[in-house]
Design a protein around this motif. Structure first.
Motif, PDB file in Angstrom:
ATOM      1  N   ILE A   1       0.839  -1.199   0.000  1.00  0.00           N
ATOM      2  CA  ILE A   1       0.000   0.000   0.000  1.00  0.00           C
ATOM      3  C   ILE A   1       0.873   1.247   0.000  1.00  0.00           C
ATOM      4  O   ILE A   1       0.587   2.215  -0.717  1.00  0.00           O
ATOM      5  N   GLY A   2       1.936   1.250   0.777  1.00  0.00           N
ATOM      6  CA  GLY A   2       2.837   2.402   0.799  1.00  0.00           C
ATOM      7  C   GLY A   2       3.485   2.641  -0.554  1.00  0.00           C
ATOM      8  O   GLY A   2       3.545   3.780  -1.041  1.00  0.00           O
ATOM      9  N   ALA A   3       3.947   1.574  -1.184  1.00  0.00           N
ATOM     10  CA  ALA A   3       4.561   1.710  -2.510  1.00  0.00           C
ATOM     11  C   ALA A   3       3.530   2.231  -3.512  1.00  0.00           C
ATOM     12  O   ALA A   3       3.846   3.085  -4.347  1.00  0.00           O
ATOM     13  N   CYS A   4       2.316   1.731  -3.425  1.00  0.00           N
ATOM     14  CA  CYS A   4       1.263   2.194  -4.338  1.00  0.00           C
ATOM     15  C   CYS A   4       0.900   3.647  -4.081  1.00  0.00           C
ATOM     16  O   CYS A   4       0.668   4.407  -5.023  1.00  0.00           O
ATOM     17  N   THR A   5       0.874   4.053  -2.824  1.00  0.00           N
ATOM     18  CA  THR A   5       0.625   5.455  -2.500  1.00  0.00           C
ATOM     19  C   THR A   5       1.730   6.320  -3.095  1.00  0.00           C
ATOM     20  O   THR A   5       1.466   7.385  -3.651  1.00  0.00           O
ATOM     21  N   GLY A   6       2.957   5.838  -2.988  1.00  0.00           N
ATOM     22  CA  GLY A   6       4.081   6.561  -3.568  1.00  0.00           C
ATOM     23  C   GLY A   6       4.021   6.628  -5.076  1.00  0.00           C
ATOM     24  O   GLY A   6       4.563   7.545  -5.690  1.00  0.00           O
ATOM     25  N   LEU A   7       3.345   5.694  -5.694  1.00  0.00           N
ATOM     26  CA  LEU A   7       3.164   5.693  -7.142  1.00  0.00           C
ATOM     27  C   LEU A   7       1.998   6.594  -7.545  1.00  0.00           C
ATOM     28  O   LEU A   7       2.126   7.444  -8.422  1.00  0.00           O
ATOM     29  N   ILE A   8       0.871   6.426  -6.877  1.00  0.00           N
ATOM     30  CA  ILE A   8      -0.352   7.149  -7.236  1.00  0.00           C
ATOM     31  C   ILE A   8      -0.218   8.656  -7.000  1.00  0.00           C
ATOM     32  O   ILE A   8      -0.632   9.456  -7.843  1.00  0.00           O
ATOM     33  N   THR A   9       0.330   9.061  -5.877  1.00  0.00           N
ATOM     34  CA  THR A   9       0.326  10.467  -5.497  1.00  0.00           C
ATOM     35  C   THR A   9       1.032  11.377  -6.496  1.00  0.00           C
ATOM     36  O   THR A   9       0.408  12.317  -7.000  1.00  0.00           O
ATOM     37  N   PRO A  10       2.293  11.163  -6.829  1.00  0.00           N
ATOM     38  CA  PRO A  10       2.921  12.104  -7.764  1.00  0.00           C
ATOM     39  C   PRO A  10       2.312  12.039  -9.162  1.00  0.00           C
ATOM     40  O   PRO A  10       2.202  13.056  -9.839  1.00  0.00           O
ATOM     41  N   LEU A  11       1.890  10.854  -9.584  1.00  0.00           N
ATOM     42  CA  LEU A  11       1.307  10.731 -10.916  1.00  0.00           C
ATOM     43  C   LEU A  11      -0.059  11.403 -10.982  1.00  0.00           C
ATOM     44  O   LEU A  11      -0.396  12.061 -11.971  1.00  0.00           O
ATOM     45  N   GLY A  12      -0.834  11.250  -9.928  1.00  0.00           N
ATOM     46  CA  GLY A  12      -2.142  11.909  -9.876  1.00  0.00           C
ATOM     47  C   GLY A  12      -2.021  13.418  -9.865  1.00  0.00           C
ATOM     48  O   GLY A  12      -2.722  14.125 -10.611  1.00  0.00           O
ATOM     49  N   PHE A  13      -1.106  13.935  -9.051  1.00  0.00           N
ATOM     50  CA  PHE A  13      -0.912  15.385  -9.009  1.00  0.00           C
ATOM     51  C   PHE A  13      -0.364  15.900 -10.332  1.00  0.00           C
ATOM     52  O   PHE A  13      -0.761  16.965 -10.798  1.00  0.00           O
ATOM     53  N   ALA A  14       0.532  15.161 -10.975  1.00  0.00           N
ATOM     54  CA  ALA A  14       1.075  15.587 -12.270  1.00  0.00           C
ATOM     55  C   ALA A  14      -0.020  15.615 -13.337  1.00  0.00           C
ATOM     56  O   ALA A  14      -0.098  16.557 -14.134  1.00  0.00           O
ATOM     57  N   ALA A  15      -0.878  14.596 -13.360  1.00  0.00           N
ATOM     58  CA  ALA A  15      -1.975  14.563 -14.330  1.00  0.00           C
ATOM     59  C   ALA A  15      -2.948  15.703 -14.073  1.00  0.00           C
ATOM     60  O   ALA A  15      -3.420  16.357 -15.009  1.00  0.00           O
TER      61      ALA A  15
END
Length: 149
Positions: free
Chosen positions: A62-76
């Motif tokens: 979950i932590g790794a996925c949060t680290g993946l989702i957060t910057p990509l979501g904010f960038a999009a």
């Protein structure tokens, strides 16, 4: 003690993955929608596993996925926001993140107190999996070249 360990490994996973995800996106090696989809589905799977012996590995996932989702979501979000609304949009996104952090914990605690730990974690797992549905539908559509459709 196990709760503290789970929170710690979750934060560590996010801290290790976030900068790498951002760099990969900047370099064009990944797309936001594909990796956000993977991150949401893997997070839902991690939340769906609140059993002894699985909690810490699930927290890492979950932590790794949060680290993946957060910057990509904010960038999009940043890429699709008109400049005149940038501050408002990013502020609302951050507020949504904070509400999700607090609301998710309250949802799990409330459901767990009236049923079981598994049920408490099932609700956010289902909600997160449901968030993946529109992304999957978008990715399934044929993509057109600019100017061709």
């Amino acid at each position: 003690m196990a709760t503290g360990a789970a929170v710690s490994v979750l934060a560590l996973g996010a801290a290790l993955v976030q900068p790498k995800a951002g760099r990969a996106l900047d370099a064009g090696r990944i797309t936001a929608s594909s990796r956000i989809l993977v991150g949401l589905l893997a997070t839902a799977a991690g939340l769906g596993s609140p059993r002894p012996g699985v909690v810490l590995p699930a927290a890492v996932l979950i932590g790794a996925c949060t680290g993946l989702i957060t910057p990509l979501g904010f960038a999009a979000l940043a890429a699709s926001t008109p400049e005149a609304r940038f501050g408002q949009t990013m502020g609302a996104a951050e507020l949504g993140g904070e509400l999700g952090d607090a609301g998710g914990a309250l949802l799990v605690a409330t459901l767990t107190s009236v049923s079981t730990l598994t049920s408490g974690y099932a609700a956010p797992a289902l909600a997160i999996a449901a968030l993946a549905a529109p992304i999957a539908a978008y990715r399934a559509q044929p993509q057109t070249e600019p100017g061709n459709g």
